[in-house]
Design an enzyme around this catalytic site. Structure first.
Site, short mmCIF file in Angstrom:
data_model
loop_
_atom_site.label_atom_id
_atom_site.label_comp_id
_atom_site.label_asym_id
_atom_site.label_seq_id
_atom_site.Cartn_x
_atom_site.Cartn_y
_atom_site.Cartn_z
N GLU A 7 -7.69 0.40 34.03
CA GLU A 7 -7.49 -0.55 32.94
C GLU A 7 -7.64 -1.99 33.44
OE1 GLU A 7 -3.94 -1.38 29.61
OE2 GLU A 7 -3.60 -0.07 31.32
N LYS A 17 -8.22 -1.30 23.01
CA LYS A 17 -7.00 -0.49 23.10
C LYS A 17 -6.26 -0.48 21.77
CE LYS A 17 -2.97 -0.06 26.20
NZ LYS A 17 -2.36 -0.66 27.42
N CYS A 75 -5.07 3.71 28.58
CA CYS A 75 -3.67 3.81 28.98
C CYS A 75 -2.71 4.27 27.89
CB CYS A 75 -3.20 2.49 29.57
SG CYS A 75 -1.73 2.68 30.64
#
Length: 610
Positions: free
Chosen positions: A48, A144, A180
């Site tokens: 990430e 994200k 994530c």
């Protein structure tokens, strides 16, 4: 689409990035991508926010930094192609910048409409993003979806959540991108991927270490694989960043939950695995609106790779608890020193367990030649304390010198009358002043040696033993300090090496030695009792009633809570230190200094049922 089983060799580059170092991190990607290509990989996944490092914190709010990240991504794609790596698909995390104002509010509960509106703007600004690079181009960008805002995470402060799930067909394999936290949320992007129909989910991560977290990851990834009905690549960052340390522990899991490969902890590593995927197992492949997200599909190549000989993948065994903690502390200290360009460290050696463990950690992290220990005996220091400090220096090979502080303390006391605790603290402050002087003179960073138990209850002296730039065992309870010392000695003994920590430092009762015959138990409960209460009150946020329900002694609880609450102003001024627990002091636990709330037993209102 071809419905025959297909092969794909994938790699996860578990690397140690530096926050803000766009050029250096780009070099890192090129170097590890070349290793992946040499290993025959068709796809390599990086952690990430690889290009910016993680977490970049308020750097995210600088438009200049965000735009530089965007440019670095484009430049990286072109550079990979120029260096002969254009055929390799590279998934890399970065900070995206889109037009618009700052982070938007999260969705209202029960809604799944992410379309922009006056009440719910979704027009851009910083995004935690991942991109797939191929052939010199940025093929797709993923933003994200789920932004953690608990513990050490403040992502809702910085980022705008994404609304699209890009799926890229690579050699006949449909690959979905996530980042994530998306993997930690049931019904999130992995659920969308399962409804849309994909063969593989890649998940760049920057998941900080805490004790036993690796025990949670595999079951988590297995649940998401079942939800996505696809294989999952979990690629995690490794390395230290201020108070955080990342342990890697990257892994690949099949659609049925089988662990295919796992990387070792706390080291950079390229983990490769050969996937054998069955596209016919995906009943339907959808695009457009799927649940709360919009699925987009992009084709790079539909033809499967030619059949090749499968290589066995490695599955690293997780470390035991004590070794895991030790390696986390070593890596956190090493990266703090090296990433900040500091040549060496200095610390006071008292002959006690805390300074002995910190010294051993520093030698393991930096090498003995970069560690300088100083004995600072006062008139109350016992002979064995100085002998134990000298023994430690011999065992570890660090530089050692002695500077008696009694004459300096006497000079102070001849000028001003001090008694009791004020006189005791003067000794600690003289030591702190001397150590800071040596730090300034020689360019060493001063390490503080306080542990979590002492920091919790304020059993330290401001500008004395708390002085310094980094606190390696700040998040380590006293009882664990002893356990780590015993483990480190046993580790050396098993390998025929010199045990670094003197047995006497482990066995003797702990003491600050600021008064005649002083021991810690004069001022504190036993460390077994103290650490048990701290774990429940600090780490788990339990109140008075819950603490008593767990069987803690009422007098000990009342005493410890009073000490913990009163020491907040001290903790606010303490040096950063590596987080290893559920809740560390610093960026993890944030309480107001000026605060009248105190835990008491709940009262039963008159007339209420018993």
């Amino acid at each position: 689409m071809n419905e025959q089983p297909v092969q794909l060799r994938v790699a996860m580059a578990q690397v140690d990035t530096r926050v803000g170092d766009l050029a250096g991190n780009s070099d890192l990607v090129v170097r590890w991508a070349a290793q992946a290509a040499e290993a025959g990989a068709h796809l390599v996944v990086f952690p990430e926010m690889t290009l910016t490092g993680y977490p970049p914190e308020d750097l995210v709010l600088r438009e200049s930094f965000a735009r530089a990240s965007e440019q670095a991504l484009v430049d990286l794609g072109a550079r990979l192609a120029a260096e002969g790596l254009g055929d390799l698909a590279v998934v890399v995390g970065y900070l995206a910048h889109t037009e618009g104002s700052g982070p938007a509010p999260v969705d209202e509960p029960g809604t799944d409409d992410d379309r922009p509106s006056d009440a719910n703007p979704r027009r851009g600004a910083p995004r935690n993003a991942a991109a797939l690079l191929h052939g010199g181009d940025v093929v797709v960008r993923y933003y994200k979806r789920h932004l953690p805002n608990y513990g050490v995470f403040d992502e809702a402060r910085y980022f705008v959540p994404g609304t699209e799930l890009p799926v890229v067909r690579l050699h006949g394999v449909d690959v979905a991108l996530t980042v994530c936290e998306d993997l930690w949320v049931e019904g999130g992007p992995c659920g969308v991927a399962g409804q849309a129909g994909v063969d593989l989910v890649v998940s760049p991560n920057a998941s900080p270490y805490e004790r036993a977290k690796d025990d949670l990851r595999l079951p988590l990834v297995q649940r998401r694989a079942a939800e996505a009905r696809a294989a999952i690549l979990y690629c995690n960052q490794v390395g230290g960043q201020d108070e955080l340390v990342f342990d890697g522990d990257s892994m690949a899991v099949s659609p049925t939950g089988e662990l295919l490969a796992r990387a070792p902890q706390f080291v950079e590593h390229l983990l490769t695995v050969d996937l054998d995927l069955d596209p016919s197992a995906v009943p339907e492949r959808r695009e457009g609106r799927v649940g709360p997200m919009t699925v987009t599909r992009h084709v790079l190549s539909s033809e499967p790779v030619e059949a090749y000989e499968v290589r066995p993948a490695t599955v690293a065994d997780p470390l035991g608890d004590r070794e895991e903690v030790w390696r986390a502390l070593v890596l956190g200290l090493r990266d703090f020193i090296d990433k900040n360009g500091m040549p060496s460290v200095v610390l006071g050696l008292s002959g006690g367990i805390d300074s002995a463990v910190v010294a051993a950690l520093a030698v393991d992290a930096l090498g003995a030649d970069r560690v300088h220990g100083v004995g600072l005996p006062s008139k109350w220091s016992s002979e064995h304390s100085l002998a134990d400090a000298e023994d430690l220096a011999r065992r570890t090979g660090l530089h050692y010198s002695v500077v008696p502080i009694a004459p300096m303390v006497d000079a102070y006391e001849s000028s001003v009358e001090l008694s009791g605790v004020a006189a005791e603290n003067l000794q600690a402050r003289v030591r702190g002043t001397l150590l800071m002087g040596l730090s300034n003179q020689h360019g060493h960073l001063l390490l503080t040696t306080g542990n979590k138990s002492e920091i919790a209850v304020g059993y330290s002296t401001l500008y004395g033993d708390s002085a310094g730039g980094f606190a390696p065992i700040k998040d380590v309870p006293k009882t664990l300090v002893w356990e780590l010392a015993r483990w480190r000695n046993a580790y050396a003994r098993d390998r025929g090496e010199t045990e670094p920590i003197p047995q006497n430092s482990i066995d003797k009762p702990p003491s600050a030695e600021l008064a005649p015959g002083q021991v810690d138990s004069d001022s504190l409960p036993s460390y077994d009792e103290l650490d048990a209460v701290i774990a429940d009150y600090v780490d788990r946020d339990l109140g008075m009633a819950q603490l008593l329900e767990r069987g803690h002694d009422p007098e000990v609880v009342a005493r410890v809570l009073r000490l913990v609450d009163a020491a907040e102003f001290k903790r606010r001024q303490s040096a950063p230190g590596t987080k290893i627990s559920l809740k560390a002091f610093g960026r993890d636990r944030r309480l107001p200094i000026t605060n009248r709330w105190r835990e008491t037993l709940p009262t039963v209102r008159e007339g209420a049922k018993a």
